[in-house]
Every structure is written in structure tokens, then in C-alpha cells.
Design a protein around this motif. Sequence first.
Motif, mmCIF file in Angstrom:
data_model
loop_
_atom_site.group_PDB
_atom_site.id
_atom_site.type_symbol
_atom_site.label_atom_id
_atom_site.label_comp_id
_atom_site.label_asym_id
_atom_site.label_seq_id
_atom_site.Cartn_x
_atom_site.Cartn_y
_atom_site.Cartn_z
ATOM 1 N N UNK A 31 0.805 -1.230 0.000
ATOM 2 C CA UNK A 31 0.000 0.000 0.000
ATOM 3 C C UNK A 31 0.840 1.283 0.000
ATOM 4 N N UNK A 32 2.131 1.183 0.319
ATOM 5 C CA UNK A 32 3.008 2.364 0.290
ATOM 6 C C UNK A 32 3.420 2.749 -1.125
ATOM 7 N N UNK A 33 3.233 1.841 -2.081
ATOM 8 C CA UNK A 33 3.679 2.079 -3.459
ATOM 9 C C UNK A 33 2.473 2.446 -4.312
ATOM 10 N N UNK A 34 2.487 3.685 -4.801
ATOM 11 C CA UNK A 34 1.347 4.159 -5.593
ATOM 12 C C UNK A 34 1.542 3.935 -7.089
ATOM 13 N N UNK A 35 2.788 3.949 -7.549
ATOM 14 C CA UNK A 35 3.049 3.756 -8.978
ATOM 15 C C UNK A 35 4.328 2.960 -9.156
ATOM 16 N N UNK A 36 4.383 2.241 -10.293
ATOM 17 C CA UNK A 36 5.502 1.352 -10.582
ATOM 18 C C UNK A 36 5.791 1.405 -12.077
ATOM 19 N N UNK A 37 7.053 1.566 -12.426
ATOM 20 C CA UNK A 37 7.478 1.467 -13.823
ATOM 21 C C UNK A 37 8.595 0.438 -13.905
ATOM 22 N N UNK A 38 8.624 -0.326 -14.996
ATOM 23 C CA UNK A 38 9.684 -1.300 -15.224
ATOM 24 C C UNK A 38 10.399 -0.944 -16.526
ATOM 25 N N UNK A 39 11.717 -0.836 -16.440
ATOM 26 C CA UNK A 39 12.557 -0.622 -17.618
ATOM 27 C C UNK A 39 13.413 -1.865 -17.810
ATOM 28 N N UNK A 40 13.128 -2.625 -18.851
ATOM 29 C CA UNK A 40 13.900 -3.816 -19.213
ATOM 30 C C UNK A 40 14.887 -3.366 -20.291
ATOM 31 N N UNK A 41 16.146 -3.187 -19.913
ATOM 32 C CA UNK A 41 17.119 -2.588 -20.822
ATOM 33 C C UNK A 41 17.316 -3.396 -22.104
ATOM 34 N N UNK A 42 17.315 -4.716 -22.005
ATOM 35 C CA UNK A 42 17.491 -5.534 -23.211
ATOM 36 C C UNK A 42 16.245 -5.479 -24.089
ATOM 37 N N UNK A 43 15.087 -5.627 -23.489
ATOM 38 C CA UNK A 43 13.842 -5.577 -24.260
ATOM 39 C C UNK A 43 13.652 -4.205 -24.892
ATOM 40 N N UNK A 44 14.072 -3.185 -24.185
ATOM 41 C CA UNK A 44 13.990 -1.809 -24.666
ATOM 42 C C UNK A 44 14.931 -1.572 -25.851
ATOM 43 N N UNK A 45 15.967 -2.402 -25.954
ATOM 44 C CA UNK A 45 16.980 -2.174 -26.984
ATOM 45 C C UNK A 45 17.857 -0.981 -26.647
ATOM 46 N N UNK A 46 18.059 -0.765 -25.353
ATOM 47 C CA UNK A 46 18.884 0.368 -24.920
ATOM 48 C C UNK A 46 20.291 0.230 -25.482
ATOM 49 N N UNK A 47 20.813 1.316 -26.032
ATOM 50 C CA UNK A 47 22.163 1.299 -26.595
ATOM 51 C C UNK A 47 23.154 1.729 -25.509
ATOM 52 N N UNK A 48 23.981 0.801 -25.000
ATOM 53 C CA UNK A 48 24.892 1.141 -23.906
ATOM 54 C C UNK A 48 26.186 1.822 -24.358
#
Length: 195
Positions: A31-48
Amino acid sequence: MKILIIYTHPNHNSLSYAFLQKVIKGSNENPNIEELQVLDLYEEGFNPLLVFNEQKRRRDMYRDPHLEKYREQITWADKIVFVYPIWWGRPPAMLMGYIDQLFAANFAYKDKKGLLPEGQLKGKSVVCVSTMKGPTNYPLLWLNNAHKILMKKALFHFVGIKKVKFFEFGNMESPKGKQTKKLEKIYRYFKKVDR
């Protein structure tokens, strides 16, 4: 509380992914967490890869338009959760490439007169959930705690984040690794965690 989870593993059948699912499940029941985002770097195709040349200078990374979405996520979050394996005593190169680009001067910290910069991410907290093949005490005994020092002192404290918690789970490829017990520990932690 708003939580950003940054997941870094190329395989969704991995134990790291199972830990990610427990973080999400516990967070969704908290109940303390009102919002959640997930960033999957591989699925996102993030360029490191870092690129610096005449058109793209290091000192301008804090305003790179390709990174704006990720800067907004960090700014938005109260708590940042990193879920990743430890490979060769450190986080994966993909995650380090993300850190190199996002925790940039004039966004995550500002240079000032004196020895240390001024951290710009004060008030946020971090949780690192990591797995490794080797024994749990391997980083401490053989590597002088290099992983925790890198993440806590060289990175998070540098940018103003003082509240940092680590879950380092070793022996994860062993049948005696107590994977189920450790997964439940993460679920229970995120079900109750506050700032």
C-alpha cells in the motif's frame, strides 16, 4: 512512493527474471507504493555504447534528446530498484552503459568548488537485487567488496543517494542455492518496504 525497476538480463527464463517478478508482485501488494514502472534494458533495446565526437560531447549528455525518457523516469522515481546478475564481479556491461549515460554531470550531479560534486538525486533511495554463480561471500572475501563499493560509494553517494540496500544472492546455479527461499525474501521485502 513511486518505484522504477531497472532490469538487466537478456533472458526472460533466467533466475534474475524470476526475481524481477517477485519485486513486481510484492510492490503491487504494497500500500506504500502508488506507482511502478519497469525498464527492461534488453527488451527496450537500450544502446549502452558511449559516443563522443564533434556533434556529441560528453559535457552535453545531460540534455541528449535520446536519453530524455530515461532522465524523466529517474526524476519521477522515489526509489530505484536494480535487478541484475553479477558477472565477473560487477554488473553487466548493459547496465554500466546505462549508468554511464544517465548519471551524467548537470543531471545526476553538479561540479562545484571543492573535492566532491553536489549530488542532484538527493532524497531518492536504491535497492540492488543481484545474483551470482559463485558463493555469497565471494565479492567480500576475494574482491574486497568491489561490487558494493562501486555501486554505493562510487555511484550512488556521488549523486546524492544515501539510502542503498543490497541483496546479493550467491550459489544461484547450485541445486542447494535455496532459490525459492531467496525469491520469497524479495517478495516479502517489497510487499512491506517504504522509503
